[in-house]
Motif scaffolding. Structure first.
Motif, PDB file in Angstrom:
ATOM      1  N   MET A   1     -80.924  62.072  56.257  1.00  0.00           N
ATOM      2  CA  MET A   1     -80.617  61.422  54.989  1.00  0.00           C
ATOM      3  C   MET A   1     -81.814  61.435  54.042  1.00  0.00           C
ATOM      4  SD  MET A   1     -79.064  57.595  54.395  1.00  0.00           S
ATOM      5  CE  MET A   1     -80.364  56.815  55.379  1.00  0.00           C
ATOM      6  N   PHE A   2     -83.033  61.243  54.593  1.00  0.00           N
ATOM      7  CA  PHE A   2     -84.217  61.129  53.758  1.00  0.00           C
ATOM      8  C   PHE A   2     -84.947  62.446  53.527  1.00  0.00           C
ATOM      9  CE2 PHE A   2     -84.705  56.451  55.157  1.00  0.00           C
ATOM     10  CZ  PHE A   2     -83.952  56.025  54.073  1.00  0.00           C
ATOM     11  N   GLU A   3     -84.710  63.444  54.364  1.00  0.00           N
ATOM     12  CA  GLU A   3     -85.507  64.668  54.300  1.00  0.00           C
ATOM     13  C   GLU A   3     -85.536  65.320  52.914  1.00  0.00           C
ATOM     14  OE1 GLU A   3     -86.502  68.620  56.924  1.00  0.00           O
ATOM     15  OE2 GLU A   3     -84.556  67.636  57.197  1.00  0.00           O
ATOM     16  N   PRO A   4     -84.453  65.334  52.161  1.00  0.00           N
ATOM     17  CA  PRO A   4     -84.515  65.962  50.828  1.00  0.00           C
ATOM     18  C   PRO A   4     -85.466  65.265  49.862  1.00  0.00           C
ATOM     19  CG  PRO A   4     -82.234  65.743  51.571  1.00  0.00           C
ATOM     20  CD  PRO A   4     -83.075  64.934  52.502  1.00  0.00           C
ATOM     21  N   TYR A   5     -85.895  64.039  50.205  1.00  0.00           N
ATOM     22  CA  TYR A   5     -86.731  63.266  49.289  1.00  0.00           C
ATOM     23  C   TYR A   5     -88.119  63.000  49.849  1.00  0.00           C
ATOM     24  CZ  TYR A   5     -81.973  62.395  47.729  1.00  0.00           C
ATOM     25  OH  TYR A   5     -80.674  62.558  47.329  1.00  0.00           O
ATOM     26  N   MET A   6     -88.435  63.550  51.034  1.00  0.00           N
ATOM     27  CA  MET A   6     -89.735  63.288  51.640  1.00  0.00           C
ATOM     28  C   MET A   6     -90.849  63.901  50.811  1.00  0.00           C
ATOM     29  SD  MET A   6     -89.080  63.758  55.727  1.00  0.00           S
ATOM     30  CE  MET A   6     -87.964  62.667  56.612  1.00  0.00           C
ATOM     31  N   GLY A   7     -92.000  63.237  50.818  1.00  0.00           N
ATOM     32  CA  GLY A   7     -93.140  63.661  50.011  1.00  0.00           C
ATOM     33  C   GLY A   7     -93.331  62.734  48.829  1.00  0.00           C
ATOM     34  N   PHE A   8     -94.578  62.619  48.371  1.00  0.00           N
ATOM     35  CA  PHE A   8     -94.895  61.703  47.278  1.00  0.00           C
ATOM     36  C   PHE A   8     -94.127  62.053  46.016  1.00  0.00           C
ATOM     37  CE2 PHE A   8     -98.105  65.081  46.911  1.00  0.00           C
ATOM     38  CZ  PHE A   8     -97.991  65.423  45.569  1.00  0.00           C
ATOM     39  N   ASP A   9     -93.987  61.055  45.146  1.00  0.00           N
ATOM     40  CA  ASP A   9     -93.402  61.257  43.825  1.00  0.00           C
ATOM     41  C   ASP A   9     -94.516  61.222  42.782  1.00  0.00           C
ATOM     42  OD1 ASP A   9     -91.183  60.944  45.388  1.00  0.00           O
ATOM     43  OD2 ASP A   9     -90.237  59.417  44.142  1.00  0.00           O
ATOM     44  N   LEU A  10     -94.354  62.018  41.747  1.00  0.00           N
ATOM     45  CA  LEU A  10     -95.332  62.051  40.664  1.00  0.00           C
ATOM     46  C   LEU A  10     -94.600  62.076  39.335  1.00  0.00           C
ATOM     47  CD1 LEU A  10     -98.344  62.318  39.838  1.00  0.00           C
ATOM     48  CD2 LEU A  10     -98.031  64.808  39.913  1.00  0.00           C
ATOM     49  N   PHE A  11     -94.941  61.114  38.482  1.00  0.00           N
ATOM     50  CA  PHE A  11     -94.341  60.997  37.157  1.00  0.00           C
ATOM     51  C   PHE A  11     -95.439  61.016  36.100  1.00  0.00           C
ATOM     52  CE2 PHE A  11     -91.011  59.541  39.865  1.00  0.00           C
ATOM     53  CZ  PHE A  11     -89.812  59.711  39.178  1.00  0.00           C
ATOM     54  N   THR A  12     -95.064  61.372  34.873  1.00  0.00           N
ATOM     55  CA  THR A  12     -96.035  61.379  33.787  1.00  0.00           C
ATOM     56  C   THR A  12     -95.379  60.873  32.508  1.00  0.00           C
ATOM     57  OG1 THR A  12     -97.679  62.725  32.619  1.00  0.00           O
ATOM     58  CG2 THR A  12     -95.545  63.755  33.069  1.00  0.00           C
ATOM     59  N   THR A  13     -96.220  60.334  31.605  1.00  0.00           N
ATOM     60  CA  THR A  13     -95.725  59.766  30.354  1.00  0.00           C
ATOM     61  C   THR A  13     -96.778  59.927  29.264  1.00  0.00           C
ATOM     62  OG1 THR A  13     -95.027  57.723  29.233  1.00  0.00           O
ATOM     63  CG2 THR A  13     -96.522  57.477  31.093  1.00  0.00           C
ATOM     64  N   PRO A  14     -96.345  60.212  28.030  1.00  0.00           N
ATOM     65  CA  PRO A  14     -97.309  60.299  26.916  1.00  0.00           C
ATOM     66  C   PRO A  14     -97.552  58.961  26.229  1.00  0.00           C
ATOM     67  CG  PRO A  14     -95.170  61.000  26.151  1.00  0.00           C
ATOM     68  CD  PRO A  14     -95.001  60.668  27.611  1.00  0.00           C
ATOM     69  N   ASP A  15     -96.674  57.972  26.506  1.00  0.00           N
ATOM     70  CA  ASP A  15     -96.757  56.702  25.781  1.00  0.00           C
ATOM     71  C   ASP A  15     -96.606  55.467  26.660  1.00  0.00           C
ATOM     72  OD1 ASP A  15     -94.082  56.786  26.459  1.00  0.00           O
ATOM     73  OD2 ASP A  15     -93.349  57.010  24.406  1.00  0.00           O
ATOM     74  N   GLY A  16     -96.511  55.642  27.973  1.00  0.00           N
ATOM     75  CA  GLY A  16     -96.374  54.507  28.874  1.00  0.00           C
ATOM     76  C   GLY A  16     -94.964  53.990  29.018  1.00  0.00           C
ATOM     77  N   GLU A  17     -94.009  54.622  28.362  1.00  0.00           N
ATOM     78  CA  GLU A  17     -92.629  54.158  28.428  1.00  0.00           C
ATOM     79  C   GLU A  17     -91.632  55.264  28.764  1.00  0.00           C
ATOM     80  OE1 GLU A  17     -91.574  51.900  24.970  1.00  0.00           O
ATOM     81  OE2 GLU A  17     -93.392  50.667  25.045  1.00  0.00           O
ATOM     82  N   HIS A  18     -91.857  56.443  28.247  1.00  0.00           N
ATOM     83  CA  HIS A  18     -90.940  57.564  28.475  1.00  0.00           C
ATOM     84  C   HIS A  18     -91.551  58.490  29.523  1.00  0.00           C
ATOM     85  CE1 HIS A  18     -89.965  56.025  24.441  1.00  0.00           C
ATOM     86  NE2 HIS A  18     -88.724  56.347  24.761  1.00  0.00           N
TER      87      HIS A  18
END
Length: 306
Positions: free
Chosen positions: A235-252
């Protein structure tokens, strides 16, 4: 642990050669075994503020007491404890003329407090955010990461993994997390993301860093811990590994990866470094060794560290 030498602080003047600061027996740093009722197993957060060095000393998981040194190179009795009894310090960041502290509290939830580090220790700490950010029914126990972006202090928390943003006047916004009523009124996540960027297995917001005008936010993903459990692993294998997000304004926010760039055992973003040569990202992976990623101009390069 009893009978084990205390943790060490290493010092370098050139970034290449490191030597431990003095920790002679019979001195404060040399006899650092127990403070305020907890064993001293690690040094975690380190920062400079008003010409002095501040470091957390405490349990292996990161929470502890706050130490101060005007002459850290001298080690030994140049260090002293400056946090009040019972306060469990986790993260540190100078901001807006004060030293901001993220705390650990499994009963009441984390707090963010600040001090000008003057007077006789223990110093006075002014509350900024309390009661785990007033999240209900589950609140975060610890503020584990802090970073300044566009003149505001971003704070990442642990289980649930949320992000709040503190302004210079100490008002604050909820960026990632569960909507909640607070003494200042209703707060909803400005990003539109719930806890863990809408993934419950993101245990905490481990590190944040800005680069080239964008803020990068990395998680610790607990999915990997289930890798040997039948059915749950599937169930979890497709999502294993860290997540990384980015934003230019702290909201989007834009998602860069949900799977550790397809390295499913790299379960956390443990460190960042913003350099003229790109943004470097170091992972947590005790299974087969960590990796260092370099991102620059839309490309990602990988180095494996066994």
């Amino acid at each position: 642990n009893k009978g084990v030498p205390p943790p060490r602080i290493l010092r370098s003047t050139d970034g290449v050669t490191f030597e431990p600061v003095p920790q002679d027996p019979g001195t404060f740093l040399g006899d650092l075994e127990t403070l305020d009722g907890i064993d001293m197993n690690s040094f975690r957060s380190v920062t400079a503020y008003n010409g002095r060095l501040y470091v957390t000393a405490g349990r292996i998981r990161g929470d502890g007491v706050l130490l101060e040194a005007a002459n850290p190179a001298g080690g030994n009795d140049n260090f002293r404890m400056v946090s009040p009894p019972g306060m469990r310090v986790y993260e540190l960041k100078p901001f807006n003329g004060f030293l901001y502290i993220g705390t650990y509290d499994p009963v009441e939830g984390y707090s963010v407090v600040k001090t000008d580090a003057t007077g006789t220790p223990p110093y006075t700490f002014i509350p900024v955010v309390t009661d785990g950010g007033f999240a209900q029914p589950l609140y975060s126990r610890a503020a584990v990461s802090m970073h300044i972006f566009e003149g505001r202090l971003y704070v990442g928390t642990d289980r649930p993994a949320e992000v709040i943003r503190i302004a210079p006047d100490d008002s604050w916004d909820l960026i990632v997390g569960t909507p909640r009523e607070t003494p200042d009124g209703m707060k909803s996540p400005l990003s539109g993301f719930g806890p863990g960027f809408d993934y419950a297995m993101n245990g905490h917001i481990w590190r944040m860093q800005d680069y080239d005008g964008w803020l990068y936010v990395g998680t610790m993903d607990q999915s990997t811990a289930w890798k040997e459990i039948p059915f749950i692993n599937d169930m979890f294998e497709p999502y294993m590994g860290f997540d990384l997000f980015t934003t230019p304004d702290g909201e989007h926010f834009t998602m860069i990866t949900r799977t550790g760039f397809d390295h499913k055992l790299d379960y956390g973003v443990r460190t960042f470094a913003s350099t003229p040569y790109g943004l470097f990202l170091g992972t947590a992976n005790e299974y087969y060794g960590t990796r260092v990623f370099r991102g620059m101009h839309g490309e990602v390069y990988t180095v494996h560290l066994p």
